[in-house]
Enzyme design. Structure first.
Site, short mmCIF file in Angstrom:
data_model
loop_
_atom_site.label_atom_id
_atom_site.label_comp_id
_atom_site.label_asym_id
_atom_site.label_seq_id
_atom_site.Cartn_x
_atom_site.Cartn_y
_atom_site.Cartn_z
N LYS A 65 1.15 -1.23 0.32
CA LYS A 65 -0.18 0.16 -0.29
C LYS A 65 0.95 1.32 -0.47
O LYS A 65 1.80 1.18 0.97
CB LYS A 65 -0.42 -0.46 1.18
CG LYS A 65 -1.97 1.07 1.12
CD LYS A 65 -3.37 0.86 2.68
CE LYS A 65 -3.97 1.51 2.61
NZ LYS A 65 -4.64 1.65 3.61
N SER A 140 -9.86 1.83 2.73
CA SER A 140 -8.47 3.06 1.83
C SER A 140 -7.64 2.17 1.70
O SER A 140 -6.94 2.15 -0.03
CB SER A 140 -8.19 3.63 2.61
OG SER A 140 -7.33 3.22 3.63
N SER A 164 -10.08 -1.01 7.31
CA SER A 164 -9.11 -0.77 5.50
C SER A 164 -8.71 -1.56 5.01
O SER A 164 -8.13 -1.50 4.02
CB SER A 164 -8.72 0.90 5.33
OG SER A 164 -9.03 1.85 5.68
N1 GLN Z 1 -13.17 4.18 6.32
C1 GLN Z 1 -12.28 4.73 7.12
C2 GLN Z 1 -12.02 6.16 7.26
O1 GLN Z 1 -12.36 7.27 6.38
C3 GLN Z 1 -11.29 3.76 7.88
C4 GLN Z 1 -10.51 3.61 7.01
C5 GLN Z 1 -9.08 3.13 7.39
O2 GLN Z 1 -8.69 2.34 8.82
N2 GLN Z 1 -7.91 3.57 7.44
O3 GLN Z 1 -11.61 6.68 8.66
#
Ligand code: GLN
Length: 471
Positions: A65, A140, A164
């Site tokens: 990532k 994400s 994410s």
């Molecule tokens: N979707 C969640 C957010 O927008 C979690 C994102 C993540 O785990 N990095 O913060």
């Protein structure tokens, strides 16, 4: 070759039937064929680079990532502000992978600074779900999950702050695991919300997840929150009999899930019962507040972490400013996208002196309550299960204009981050609309053993690995 799992490829290399270089070439061809459409990568490493051959990974390329540093390669966080930022050092997880002779395939697309659930907030454009390219892949870590699902990667690393890793894994039909907070070093991971962030694997099956977990789980002096706990071989928990395992089912919100998700969940419960597990409904009263809690704590920490992007120390600086303050303002205005700005505003608001007690302090108190709920549940159960997400992958653009709707897609995954516990998502069905669903298995802190036992036994009874969109 790109269709195979990591452990299958390790076996083939051990038998001298293939090489890491050939795997890299096979995946690269696959990327050249698919990625114009899927957009899973921000940077592809076209040259094969080898870090030894003797380690466990035998030169097999892993996708990373784009918020973890690989020395000499850009780390963009899918943001304009870091578009051309090249780190001088490796993240600890990268060092550990190199020690085991991994190679790297490239950096995968993500929501900007990992803020999002759909990969739509990326400066480099949305990643598409390989099961249906009109749908989002989740986020994400959407690039990592999409890449693994369609053979653009053998296996990948993601990061998980509120879901994410697990949410995109569920929506792309692959396995994703968030370890216990502190199990894996965050050194060299660009911080989003430091008390919640954790790196973990996204793979085609549970065994691959165990292999990568073995490599990246390690106490690290460079991360003060990394925990000194004995390294264990997680593969020892695979293929075990789980008869008698006590499982709490968090089904409170099943009524709010899509029909396909609810059906997969019911089917999963039957599978676990047939394996001899004892299932019981579990009530976790504070979970209903977890999304609100998360959207106070995560933005608060993010607003502080992101203050370093000021046009001086890193990356992008705007042109045509009048003075220092104007430079800061123009750089951050042009460099950050809307979602990142929304989080910074939320975060600075809840931390401001007049509101700190009302919001931030209260949110921290709720976090303790949540921890209590889970502690008493884990006194009774080895694992707690729930769907990973309330729905299958949604359409590109469908929730982009509605942040609240988007935030709610993490309702099942957020509690594990707020309470620091480990959790995995494994595929548990394909709905009538042709999209995969995920089963989340949580366990108490540092009890990844229970997760691997349960997930591996489940996967032997049910998996969709032959149905992944590999053609
Ligand atoms: N979707 C969640 C957010 O927008 C979690 C994102 C993540 O785990 N990095 O913060």
């Amino acid at each position: 070759m790109y269709k195979k799992t990591l452990h299958q490829l390790i076996d083939l290399i051990n038998k001298k039937e293939i090489t890491g270089r050939e795997i890299h070439k096979s995946v690269l061809d696959r990327i050249d064929l698919k990625d114009k459409d899927i957009n899973a990568y921000t940077t592809v490493f076209r040259e094969y680079e080898e870090y030894g051959k003797d380690g466990i990974l035998k030169g097999i390329p892993i996708a990373i990532k784009d918020n973890m540093h690989i020395k000499g390669k850009r780390t963009t966080c899918s943001s304009k502000i870091l578009e051309n930022f090249v780190p001088e050092f490796n993240a600890t997880v990268i060092e550990e992978l190199e020690k085991e002779s991994a190679s790297f395939m490239g950096k995968t697309n993500m929501d900007e600074f990992a803020m999002g659930s759909s990969t739509e907030t990326s400066y480099f454009g949305v990643t598409k779900n390989p099961w249906d390219t009109t749908k989002i892949p989740g986020g994400s870590s959407g690039g990592s999950a999409a890449a693994v699902a369609c053979g653009e990667a053998i296996a990948a690393l993601g990061s998980d702050t509120g879901g994410s890793i697990r949410q995109p894994a569920a929506l792309c039909g692959v396995v994703g695991m968030k370890p216990t907070y502190g199990r894996v070093s965050r050194y060299g991971l660009v911080a989003f919300a430091s008390s919640l962030d954790q790196i973990g694997p996204i793979t085609k099956d549970v065994e691959d997840a165990a292999i990568l977990m073995n490599i990246i789980s390690k106490k690290d002096e460079k991360d003060s929150t990394s925990v000194n706990i004995k390294r264990e071989d997680f593969t020892q928990y695979l293929n075990q009999n789980i008869k008698g395992m006590k499982i709490g089912v968090y089904d409170k919100v099943l009524k709010d899930c899509s029909e396909g998700v609810a059906k997969s969940m019911e089917n999963s419960m039957d599978i676990l019962k047939n394996l001899g597990c004892k299932l019981e409904n579990v009530d976790l009263p504070s979970v209903q507040y977890c999304v609100s809690d998360y959207y106070i704590i995560a933005p608060a920490e993010a607003s502080s972490n992101l203050s370093r992007y000021d046009g001086v120390k890193y990356g992008f600086r705007a042109d045509g400013y009048d003075d220092l303050m104007d430079m800061y303002i123009k750089t951050r205005t042009e460099g950050f996208g809307d979602e990142v700005k929304r989080r910074i505003m939320l975060g600075t608001y809840v931390l401001s002196s007049g509101y700190y007690d009302a919001y931030y302090l209260k949110a921290q108190k709720l976090r303790s309550l949540l921890k209590k709920d889970f502690n008493s549940a884990f006194a009774k159960y080895d694992c707690i299960i729930s769907p990973t997400t309330p729905t299958e992958a949604f359409g590109i653009g469908e929730k982009a204009g509605n942040p609240l709707q988007m935030y709610l897609s993490d309702i099942f995954t957020i509690p594990a981050n707020l309470t620091s516990i480990p959790a995995i998502s494994i595929p548990n069905g394909i709905s009538n609309n042709g999209l995969p669903t995920g089963l989340q298995i949580m366990a108490n802190a540092f009890r990844e053993d229970n997760i691997f036992k349960c997930a591996s036994a489940f996967e032997k009874e049910f998996n969709i690995i032959d149905k992944l969109p590999m053609n």
